[in-house]
Write a protein that holds these residues in place. Structure first.
Motif, PDB file in Angstrom:
ATOM      1  N   TYR A  68      43.887  39.076  28.539  1.00 31.19           N
ATOM      2  CA  TYR A  68      43.230  40.320  28.941  1.00 31.19           C
ATOM      3  C   TYR A  68      43.519  40.640  30.407  1.00 31.19           C
ATOM      4  CZ  TYR A  68      40.667  39.941  24.573  1.00 31.19           C
ATOM      5  OH  TYR A  68      40.335  39.852  23.248  1.00 31.19           O
ATOM      6  N   GLU A  69      43.571  39.615  31.226  1.00 30.62           N
ATOM      7  CA  GLU A  69      43.871  39.824  32.642  1.00 30.62           C
ATOM      8  C   GLU A  69      45.290  40.347  32.829  1.00 30.62           C
ATOM      9  OE1 GLU A  69      43.161  35.954  34.227  1.00 30.62           O
ATOM     10  OE2 GLU A  69      40.987  36.158  34.148  1.00 30.62           O
ATOM     11  N   LEU A  70      46.230  39.751  32.101  1.00 28.62           N
ATOM     12  CA  LEU A  70      47.620  40.206  32.173  1.00 28.62           C
ATOM     13  C   LEU A  70      47.764  41.616  31.610  1.00 28.62           C
ATOM     14  CD1 LEU A  70      49.426  36.923  31.107  1.00 28.62           C
ATOM     15  CD2 LEU A  70      49.313  37.914  33.397  1.00 28.62           C
ATOM     16  N   LEU A  71      47.042  41.885  30.541  1.00 32.56           N
ATOM     17  CA  LEU A  71      47.094  43.213  29.919  1.00 32.56           C
ATOM     18  C   LEU A  71      46.554  44.277  30.869  1.00 32.56           C
ATOM     19  CD1 LEU A  71      47.823  44.587  27.220  1.00 32.56           C
ATOM     20  CD2 LEU A  71      45.446  44.279  26.546  1.00 32.56           C
ATOM     21  N   GLU A  72      45.452  43.977  31.504  1.00 34.98           N
ATOM     22  CA  GLU A  72      44.848  44.925  32.441  1.00 34.98           C
ATOM     23  C   GLU A  72      45.791  45.238  33.607  1.00 34.98           C
ATOM     24  OE1 GLU A  72      40.640  45.363  34.868  1.00 34.98           O
ATOM     25  OE2 GLU A  72      41.348  43.368  34.324  1.00 34.98           O
ATOM     26  N   ALA A  73      46.339  44.211  34.195  1.00 30.07           N
ATOM     27  CA  ALA A  73      47.241  44.410  35.336  1.00 30.07           C
ATOM     28  C   ALA A  73      48.532  45.090  34.901  1.00 30.07           C
ATOM     29  CB  ALA A  73      47.553  43.063  35.990  1.00 30.07           C
ATOM     30  N   THR A 143      41.636  36.353  39.575  1.00 31.03           N
ATOM     31  CA  THR A 143      41.154  36.626  38.225  1.00 31.03           C
ATOM     32  C   THR A 143      40.425  35.393  37.699  1.00 31.03           C
ATOM     33  OG1 THR A 143      43.220  35.896  37.216  1.00 31.03           O
ATOM     34  CG2 THR A 143      43.028  38.254  37.766  1.00 31.03           C
ATOM     35  N   PHE A 144      39.613  35.590  36.683  1.00 31.05           N
ATOM     36  CA  PHE A 144      38.741  34.533  36.197  1.00 31.05           C
ATOM     37  C   PHE A 144      39.502  33.400  35.511  1.00 31.05           C
ATOM     38  CE2 PHE A 144      35.754  32.741  33.064  1.00 31.05           C
ATOM     39  CZ  PHE A 144      34.777  32.289  33.926  1.00 31.05           C
ATOM     40  N   PHE A 145      40.361  33.736  34.548  1.00 25.52           N
ATOM     41  CA  PHE A 145      41.026  32.698  33.766  1.00 25.52           C
ATOM     42  C   PHE A 145      42.294  32.169  34.429  1.00 25.52           C
ATOM     43  CE2 PHE A 145      38.586  34.807  30.379  1.00 25.52           C
ATOM     44  CZ  PHE A 145      37.896  33.708  29.905  1.00 25.52           C
ATOM     45  N   LEU A 146      43.184  33.057  34.792  1.00 28.13           N
ATOM     46  CA  LEU A 146      44.488  32.634  35.312  1.00 28.13           C
ATOM     47  C   LEU A 146      44.458  32.341  36.810  1.00 28.13           C
ATOM     48  CD1 LEU A 146      46.838  35.039  33.337  1.00 28.13           C
ATOM     49  CD2 LEU A 146      46.254  32.665  32.835  1.00 28.13           C
ATOM     50  N   GLN A 147      43.441  32.811  37.489  1.00 29.24           N
ATOM     51  CA  GLN A 147      43.271  32.579  38.914  1.00 29.24           C
ATOM     52  C   GLN A 147      44.424  33.132  39.758  1.00 29.24           C
ATOM     53  OE1 GLN A 147      40.398  30.955  40.405  1.00 29.24           O
ATOM     54  NE2 GLN A 147      39.693  31.581  38.389  1.00 29.24           N
ATOM     55  N   PHE A 148      45.083  34.221  39.272  1.00 34.05           N
ATOM     56  CA  PHE A 148      46.087  34.828  40.141  1.00 34.05           C
ATOM     57  C   PHE A 148      45.403  35.866  41.013  1.00 34.05           C
ATOM     58  CE2 PHE A 148      46.680  37.638  36.389  1.00 34.05           C
ATOM     59  CZ  PHE A 148      46.638  38.888  36.983  1.00 34.05           C
ATOM     60  N   PRO A 149      45.886  36.048  42.232  1.00 33.47           N
ATOM     61  CA  PRO A 149      45.245  36.981  43.155  1.00 33.47           C
ATOM     62  C   PRO A 149      45.238  38.411  42.605  1.00 33.47           C
ATOM     63  CG  PRO A 149      46.787  35.570  44.319  1.00 33.47           C
ATOM     64  CD  PRO A 149      47.000  35.333  42.855  1.00 33.47           C
ATOM     65  N   VAL A 150      44.105  39.076  42.701  1.00 27.75           N
ATOM     66  CA  VAL A 150      43.948  40.440  42.193  1.00 27.75           C
ATOM     67  C   VAL A 150      44.880  41.397  42.923  1.00 27.75           C
ATOM     68  CG1 VAL A 150      42.297  42.346  41.937  1.00 27.75           C
ATOM     69  CG2 VAL A 150      41.586  40.008  41.420  1.00 27.75           C
ATOM     70  N   TRP A 151      45.164  41.099  44.185  1.00 26.74           N
ATOM     71  CA  TRP A 151      46.008  42.021  44.957  1.00 26.74           C
ATOM     72  C   TRP A 151      47.411  42.117  44.383  1.00 26.74           C
ATOM     73  CZ3 TRP A 151      50.423  40.710  47.624  1.00 26.74           C
ATOM     74  CH2 TRP A 151      50.627  39.372  47.912  1.00 26.74           C
ATOM     75  N   TRP A 152      47.864  41.126  43.618  1.00 23.86           N
ATOM     76  CA  TRP A 152      49.184  41.218  42.997  1.00 23.86           C
ATOM     77  C   TRP A 152      49.265  42.433  42.081  1.00 23.86           C
ATOM     78  CZ3 TRP A 152      50.360  35.569  41.032  1.00 23.86           C
ATOM     79  CH2 TRP A 152      50.536  34.727  42.135  1.00 23.86           C
ATOM     80  N   ALA A 153      48.258  42.622  41.257  1.00 24.52           N
ATOM     81  CA  ALA A 153      48.247  43.763  40.332  1.00 24.52           C
ATOM     82  C   ALA A 153      48.199  45.078  41.106  1.00 24.52           C
ATOM     83  CB  ALA A 153      47.057  43.659  39.383  1.00 24.52           C
ATOM     84  N   TYR A 154      47.377  45.107  42.151  1.00 25.16           N
ATOM     85  CA  TYR A 154      47.304  46.311  42.979  1.00 25.16           C
ATOM     86  C   TYR A 154      48.647  46.590  43.655  1.00 25.16           C
ATOM     87  CZ  TYR A 154      42.346  47.340  42.553  1.00 25.16           C
ATOM     88  OH  TYR A 154      41.112  47.712  42.069  1.00 25.16           O
ATOM     89  N   SER A 155      49.312  45.552  44.114  1.00 23.95           N
ATOM     90  CA  SER A 155      50.607  45.727  44.783  1.00 23.95           C
ATOM     91  C   SER A 155      51.656  46.288  43.826  1.00 23.95           C
ATOM     92  CB  SER A 155      51.099  44.393  45.350  1.00 23.95           C
ATOM     93  OG  SER A 155      50.283  43.975  46.387  1.00 23.95           O
ATOM     94  N   ALA A 156      51.689  45.772  42.613  1.00 21.75           N
ATOM     95  CA  ALA A 156      52.662  46.276  41.634  1.00 21.75           C
ATOM     96  C   ALA A 156      52.401  47.749  41.334  1.00 21.75           C
ATOM     97  CB  ALA A 156      52.585  45.445  40.361  1.00 21.75           C
ATOM     98  N   SER A 157      51.140  48.100  41.131  1.00 19.08           N
ATOM     99  CA  SER A 157      50.800  49.507  40.866  1.00 19.08           C
ATOM    100  C   SER A 157      51.085  50.372  42.083  1.00 19.08           C
ATOM    101  CB  SER A 157      49.325  49.631  40.462  1.00 19.08           C
ATOM    102  OG  SER A 157      49.092  48.988  39.239  1.00 19.08           O
TER     103      SER A 157
END
Length: 189
Positions: A68-73, A143-157
Motif C-alpha cells: 500500500y505504501e508503494l502503491l500510494e507513492a 513509512t510504517f511498514f517499509l520504513q522508507f523516507p516519505v520525502w522520497w515519494a514527494y521528491s519523485a512527484s
C-alpha cells in the motif's frame, strides 16, 4: 523548442507508465499471495496438503509487505508524470457548449486565459510539493511498514511536477501568442 518539450513530456509519461505497470504487477502479486495465504490457512488445505501447507505458509506466501505504501507513492508519481503529455495534447476536460459559438479571436483569448490560469495552478501545486519535500526531509518521517523516507515519494512527484511546469509554461506561451497573432501555433498532439 516544441520538439524538446514534446520529447520531455512523452519521456515523463513513459516513465510514469512503467511505474504504473510495475504497480499493477505488484498489486497482482500481492492479491494472489494474500489469497493463497488465506486458502493455505483453510481447513481444506490443511487436510489436503497437511504439513506442506504449513511449509508454504512459513516460506512467506502472502501479500507483499508494504504494497500500500508503494502503491500510494507510485500512483502519485504516475499522476504527475502524465500531466505534461496531457497538457501538451490539450487533453484536459473542457466544456465548450457556450464558447463554440464565439468568434475565433474570443476563443483564442479564452484559451490563453485558461492556459495561463492552469499554469499558475500547476506551479502552485509544484511549490507546495517542494514544501512537502522540505518538511518531510527535515522531520525524517518514514513509512510504517517499509520504513522508507516519505520525502522520497514527494521528491519523485516534485520532479514530475517540474516537467509539468515546463510544459505548462510552454503551452501558456503558445496560447498567448495564438491569441495575439491569430495564428494556430499549438497543434493537437
Amino acid at each position: 523548442m516544441h520538439q524538446a518539450v514534446r520529447l520531455l513530456a512523452r519521456a515523463t509519461a513513459v516513465i510514469g507508465g512503467l511505474v504504473l505497470t510495475g504497480l499493477v504487477l505488484l498489486t497482482t502479486v500481492s492479491i494472489i499471495g494474500r489469497s493463497a495465504n488465506k486458502w493455505l490457512h483453510s481447513d481444506f488445505a490443511e487436510r489436503t496438503l497437511g504439513d506442506f501447507a504449513r511449509t508454504l505458509i512459513d516460506s512467506g506466501i502472502g501479500e507483499v509487505n508494504g504494497n500500500y505504501e508503494l502503491l500510494e507513492a507510485g500512483i502519485a508519481f504516475a499522476i504527475f508524470s502524465f500531466f505534461p503529455v496531457c497538457q501538451l495534447s490539450r487533453a484536459h476536460a473542457t466544456v465548450d457548449i457556450f464558447t463554440s459559438h464565439l468568434p475565433g479571436a474570443a476563443n483564442r483569448a479564452l484559451a490563453a486565459f485558461w492556459e495561463v490560469a492552469l499554469t499558475a495552478a500547476l506551479i502552485l501545486i509544484s511549490v507546495q510539493l517542494f514544501g512537502g519535500v522540505q518538511r518531510y526531509y527535515g522531520n525524517g518521517e518514514t513509512t510504517f511498514f517499509l520504513q522508507f523516507p516519505v520525502w522520497w515519494a514527494y521528491s519523485a512527484s516534485f520532479a514530475a511536477s517540474v516537467v509539468t511546469c515546463i510544459v505548462a509554461l510552454w503551452c501558456a506561451y503558445l496560447r498567448v501568442a495564438e491569441s495575439l497573432t491569430g495564428r494556430t501555433l499549438m497543434t493537437q498532439e
